[in-house]
Write a protein that holds these residues in place. Structure first.
Motif, PDB file in Angstrom:
ATOM      1  N   LEU A 298      -3.202  -3.821   7.426  1.00 53.95           N
ATOM      2  CA  LEU A 298      -2.660  -4.870   8.234  1.00 53.95           C
ATOM      3  C   LEU A 298      -3.683  -6.250   7.575  1.00 53.95           C
ATOM      4  CD1 LEU A 298      -1.238  -4.131  11.364  1.00 53.95           C
ATOM      5  CD2 LEU A 298       0.297  -5.113   9.707  1.00 53.95           C
ATOM      6  N   GLU A 299      -4.971  -5.733   7.535  1.00 58.52           N
ATOM      7  CA  GLU A 299      -6.045  -6.781   7.439  1.00 58.52           C
ATOM      8  C   GLU A 299      -6.327  -6.962   5.747  1.00 58.52           C
ATOM      9  OE1 GLU A 299      -7.268  -8.700   9.606  1.00 58.52           O
ATOM     10  OE2 GLU A 299      -6.026  -7.738  11.261  1.00 58.52           O
ATOM     11  N   ARG A 300      -6.653  -7.991   5.256  1.00 60.87           N
ATOM     12  CA  ARG A 300      -6.909  -7.969   3.965  1.00 60.87           C
ATOM     13  C   ARG A 300      -7.889  -7.213   3.183  1.00 60.87           C
ATOM     14  NH1 ARG A 300     -10.358 -11.245   0.955  1.00 60.87           N
ATOM     15  NH2 ARG A 300      -9.372 -11.926  -1.039  1.00 60.87           N
ATOM     16  N   ASN A 301      -9.073  -7.088   4.099  1.00 68.20           N
ATOM     17  CA  ASN A 301     -10.349  -6.294   3.520  1.00 68.20           C
ATOM     18  C   ASN A 301     -10.075  -4.767   3.385  1.00 68.20           C
ATOM     19  OD1 ASN A 301     -11.980  -8.535   3.279  1.00 68.20           O
ATOM     20  ND2 ASN A 301     -13.084  -8.188   5.151  1.00 68.20           N
ATOM     21  N   ASP A 302      -9.453  -4.504   4.368  1.00 67.93           N
ATOM     22  CA  ASP A 302      -8.871  -2.733   4.122  1.00 67.93           C
ATOM     23  C   ASP A 302      -7.753  -2.670   3.081  1.00 67.93           C
ATOM     24  OD1 ASP A 302     -10.692  -1.380   5.714  1.00 67.93           O
ATOM     25  OD2 ASP A 302      -9.821  -2.134   7.638  1.00 67.93           O
ATOM     26  N   PHE A 303      -6.899  -3.867   3.059  1.00 67.45           N
ATOM     27  CA  PHE A 303      -5.883  -3.563   1.884  1.00 67.45           C
ATOM     28  C   PHE A 303      -6.518  -3.505   0.589  1.00 67.45           C
ATOM     29  CE2 PHE A 303      -3.643  -6.352  -1.034  1.00 67.45           C
ATOM     30  CZ  PHE A 303      -2.332  -5.472  -1.191  1.00 67.45           C
ATOM     31  N   GLN A 304      -7.335  -4.365   0.452  1.00 68.41           N
ATOM     32  CA  GLN A 304      -8.183  -4.268  -0.777  1.00 68.41           C
ATOM     33  C   GLN A 304      -8.793  -3.079  -0.980  1.00 68.41           C
ATOM     34  OE1 GLN A 304     -10.855  -7.666  -0.034  1.00 68.41           O
ATOM     35  NE2 GLN A 304     -10.043  -8.601  -2.020  1.00 68.41           N
ATOM     36  N   ARG A 305      -9.271  -2.507   0.054  1.00 62.91           N
ATOM     37  CA  ARG A 305      -9.967  -0.976  -0.191  1.00 62.91           C
ATOM     38  C   ARG A 305      -9.062   0.000  -0.594  1.00 62.91           C
ATOM     39  NH1 ARG A 305     -12.590  -3.081   4.701  1.00 62.91           N
ATOM     40  NH2 ARG A 305     -14.728  -3.634   4.196  1.00 62.91           N
ATOM     41  N   ALA A 306      -7.895  -0.050  -0.185  1.00 62.02           N
ATOM     42  CA  ALA A 306      -6.795   0.987  -0.448  1.00 62.02           C
ATOM     43  C   ALA A 306      -6.475   0.706  -1.803  1.00 62.02           C
ATOM     44  CB  ALA A 306      -5.602   0.758   0.587  1.00 62.02           C
ATOM     45  N   ILE A 307      -6.222  -0.492  -2.323  1.00 66.25           N
ATOM     46  CA  ILE A 307      -5.742  -0.589  -3.533  1.00 66.25           C
ATOM     47  C   ILE A 307      -6.657  -0.122  -4.641  1.00 66.25           C
ATOM     48  CG2 ILE A 307      -4.995  -2.366  -5.242  1.00 66.25           C
ATOM     49  CD1 ILE A 307      -2.820  -1.772  -2.917  1.00 66.25           C
ATOM     50  N   LEU A 308      -8.007  -0.270  -4.253  1.00 64.80           N
ATOM     51  CA  LEU A 308      -9.172  -0.044  -5.259  1.00 64.80           C
ATOM     52  C   LEU A 308      -8.912   1.471  -5.242  1.00 64.80           C
ATOM     53  CD1 LEU A 308     -11.268  -0.925  -7.208  1.00 64.80           C
ATOM     54  CD2 LEU A 308     -12.775  -0.869  -5.109  1.00 64.80           C
ATOM     55  N   LEU A 309      -8.912   2.235  -4.111  1.00 67.44           N
ATOM     56  CA  LEU A 309      -8.967   3.576  -3.979  1.00 67.44           C
ATOM     57  C   LEU A 309      -7.923   4.227  -4.770  1.00 67.44           C
ATOM     58  CD1 LEU A 309     -10.301   6.180  -2.219  1.00 67.44           C
ATOM     59  CD2 LEU A 309      -8.023   6.112  -0.973  1.00 67.44           C
ATOM     60  N   HIS A 310      -6.741   3.691  -4.740  1.00 64.08           N
ATOM     61  CA  HIS A 310      -5.645   4.317  -5.529  1.00 64.08           C
ATOM     62  C   HIS A 310      -5.723   3.970  -7.000  1.00 64.08           C
ATOM     63  CE1 HIS A 310      -4.004   6.453  -2.230  1.00 64.08           C
ATOM     64  NE2 HIS A 310      -3.524   5.297  -1.559  1.00 64.08           N
TER      65      HIS A 310
ATOM     66  N   VAL B 194       0.751  -1.085   0.034  1.00 66.33           N
ATOM     67  CA  VAL B 194      -0.019  -0.057  -0.084  1.00 66.33           C
ATOM     68  C   VAL B 194       0.843   1.334   0.022  1.00 66.33           C
ATOM     69  CG1 VAL B 194      -1.761   1.386   1.222  1.00 66.33           C
ATOM     70  CG2 VAL B 194      -2.211  -1.273   0.795  1.00 66.33           C
ATOM     71  N   ALA B 195       1.852   1.331   0.863  1.00 66.79           N
ATOM     72  CA  ALA B 195       2.856   2.471   0.680  1.00 66.79           C
ATOM     73  C   ALA B 195       3.430   2.613  -0.452  1.00 66.79           C
ATOM     74  CB  ALA B 195       4.108   2.055   1.752  1.00 66.79           C
ATOM     75  N   ALA B 196       3.843   1.593  -1.418  1.00 61.22           N
ATOM     76  CA  ALA B 196       4.607   1.726  -2.655  1.00 61.22           C
ATOM     77  C   ALA B 196       3.339   2.303  -3.678  1.00 61.22           C
ATOM     78  CB  ALA B 196       4.976   0.296  -2.995  1.00 61.22           C
ATOM     79  N   GLU B 197       2.350   1.600  -3.502  1.00 65.25           N
ATOM     80  CA  GLU B 197       1.130   2.122  -4.481  1.00 65.25           C
ATOM     81  C   GLU B 197       0.844   3.435  -4.364  1.00 65.25           C
ATOM     82  OE1 GLU B 197      -1.592   1.022  -7.409  1.00 65.25           O
ATOM     83  OE2 GLU B 197       0.355   0.253  -6.971  1.00 65.25           O
ATOM     84  N   THR B 198       0.842   3.955  -3.026  1.00 63.56           N
ATOM     85  CA  THR B 198       0.401   5.414  -2.628  1.00 63.56           C
ATOM     86  C   THR B 198       1.375   6.354  -3.244  1.00 63.56           C
ATOM     87  OG1 THR B 198      -0.769   4.662  -0.527  1.00 63.56           O
ATOM     88  CG2 THR B 198      -0.205   7.101  -0.777  1.00 63.56           C
ATOM     89  N   ALA B 199       2.841   5.985  -2.821  1.00 62.31           N
ATOM     90  CA  ALA B 199       3.815   6.966  -3.413  1.00 62.31           C
ATOM     91  C   ALA B 199       3.744   6.916  -5.167  1.00 62.31           C
ATOM     92  CB  ALA B 199       5.064   6.489  -3.031  1.00 62.31           C
ATOM     93  N   SER B 200       3.511   5.716  -5.769  1.00 60.88           N
ATOM     94  CA  SER B 200       3.369   5.699  -7.167  1.00 60.88           C
ATOM     95  C   SER B 200       2.323   6.433  -7.645  1.00 60.88           C
ATOM     96  CB  SER B 200       3.395   4.126  -7.591  1.00 60.88           C
ATOM     97  OG  SER B 200       3.297   3.950  -9.012  1.00 60.88           O
ATOM     98  N   ARG B 201       1.156   6.344  -7.201  1.00 57.44           N
ATOM     99  CA  ARG B 201       0.176   7.106  -7.562  1.00 57.44           C
ATOM    100  C   ARG B 201       0.214   8.644  -7.398  1.00 57.44           C
ATOM    101  NH1 ARG B 201      -5.733   8.197  -4.733  1.00 57.44           N
ATOM    102  NH2 ARG B 201      -6.633   9.569  -6.456  1.00 57.44           N
ATOM    103  N   PHE B 202       0.898   8.986  -6.342  1.00 56.40           N
ATOM    104  CA  PHE B 202       1.028  10.531  -5.973  1.00 56.40           C
ATOM    105  C   PHE B 202       2.053  11.113  -6.951  1.00 56.40           C
ATOM    106  CE2 PHE B 202      -0.354  10.731  -1.370  1.00 56.40           C
ATOM    107  CZ  PHE B 202      -1.484  10.296  -1.454  1.00 56.40           C
ATOM    108  N   GLU B 203       3.008  10.030  -7.375  1.00 53.38           N
ATOM    109  CA  GLU B 203       4.104  10.717  -8.380  1.00 53.38           C
ATOM    110  C   GLU B 203       3.515  10.795  -9.698  1.00 53.38           C
ATOM    111  OE1 GLU B 203       8.453   9.847 -10.153  1.00 53.38           O
ATOM    112  OE2 GLU B 203       7.444   8.249  -8.604  1.00 53.38           O
ATOM    113  N   ARG B 204       2.658   9.855 -10.118  1.00 55.68           N
ATOM    114  CA  ARG B 204       2.274   9.731 -11.497  1.00 55.68           C
ATOM    115  C   ARG B 204       1.260  10.719 -11.867  1.00 55.68           C
ATOM    116  NH1 ARG B 204       0.342   4.410  -9.915  1.00 55.68           N
ATOM    117  NH2 ARG B 204      -2.228   4.606 -10.007  1.00 55.68           N
TER     118      ARG B 204
END
Length: 208
Positions: free
Chosen positions: A60-72, A22-32
């Motif tokens: 840390l939990e799978r469901n919130d992980f999915q939500r974060a990836i979908l958001l970004h 999630v940290a890597a995906e967040t940074a990648s989205r903010f940059e692009r």
């Protein structure tokens, strides 16, 4: 500096990997997308999507992980109502995706409604830099992903960033697509049933 009173979190390697992803995906989205926001600040701030928790704890939990990836992954803003995100996940709960590294991440699906999707590729391998862009109408993210694989190859599609709509402010898109074409793509969602397709590619061979 570590302190004796620091909170101890007992977790698993898989859960820690979710936070790292999630940290890597967040940074990648903010940059692009040229988002002027600190990715670390996003990770530590309370969010509605996590019911007031911060991503550093919730994902840390799978469901919130999915939500974060979908958001970004779909560029839905920096926060969203949890119910809206869950509706998108529920739409595709029977079509689990291999998006990025976790096959359990459900991708957004728009039922049979045609929507505009776009893909950008920035890949370097064996002395070659490949930049690519494709945008077209599709009934689902899965259909669009398959189309991108057909155009650029199944190996390259794993390095593509897929999203609904087109962000004309992404530097690579500006460099590959003519301004008038971009203007047309941005207007496409306003025209129900309109079908368009644009593909652009640039390959640079580096001296060995």
């Amino acid at each position: 500096m570590d302190e004796a009173g620091d909170l101890v979190v007992t977790t698993t390697r898989r859960a820690i990997s979710r936070i790292a992803f999630v940290a890597a995906e967040t940074a990648s989205r903010f940059e692009r997308e040229s988002i002027e926001h600190d990715p670390m600040a996003w990770l530590f701030a309370p969010r509605r999507i996590f019911e007031g928790q911060a991503a550093i704890d919730a994902c840390l939990e799978r469901n919130d992980f999915q939500r974060a990836i979908l958001l970004h992954g779909l560029s839905l803003g920096l926060d969203a109502d949890r119910e809206e995100i869950d509706d998108l996940l529920d739409d595709d709960e029977d079509e689990l995706s291999s998006y990025h590294l976790d096959p359990a991440i459900a991708q957004y699906r728009s039922n049979a409604q045609m929507r505009l999707y776009s893909a950008t590729i920035d890949h370097q391998l064996a002395g070659k830099i490949q930049h690519g862009f494709h945008a077209s109408m599709a009934s689902s993210m899965g259909e669009f992903r398959s189309r991108v694989a057909d155009i650029f190859g199944t190996e390259i599609v794993n390095h593509a960033v897929l999203r609904e709509g087109v962000n004309p402010k992404v530097r690579m898109v500006e460099g590959l697509v003519a301004p008038e074409v971009l203007e047309t793509l941005v207007s496409v969602p306003s025209y129900s049933g309109r079908r368009v397709a644009v593909t652009a590619e640039r390959i640079v061979e580096l001296d060995s």
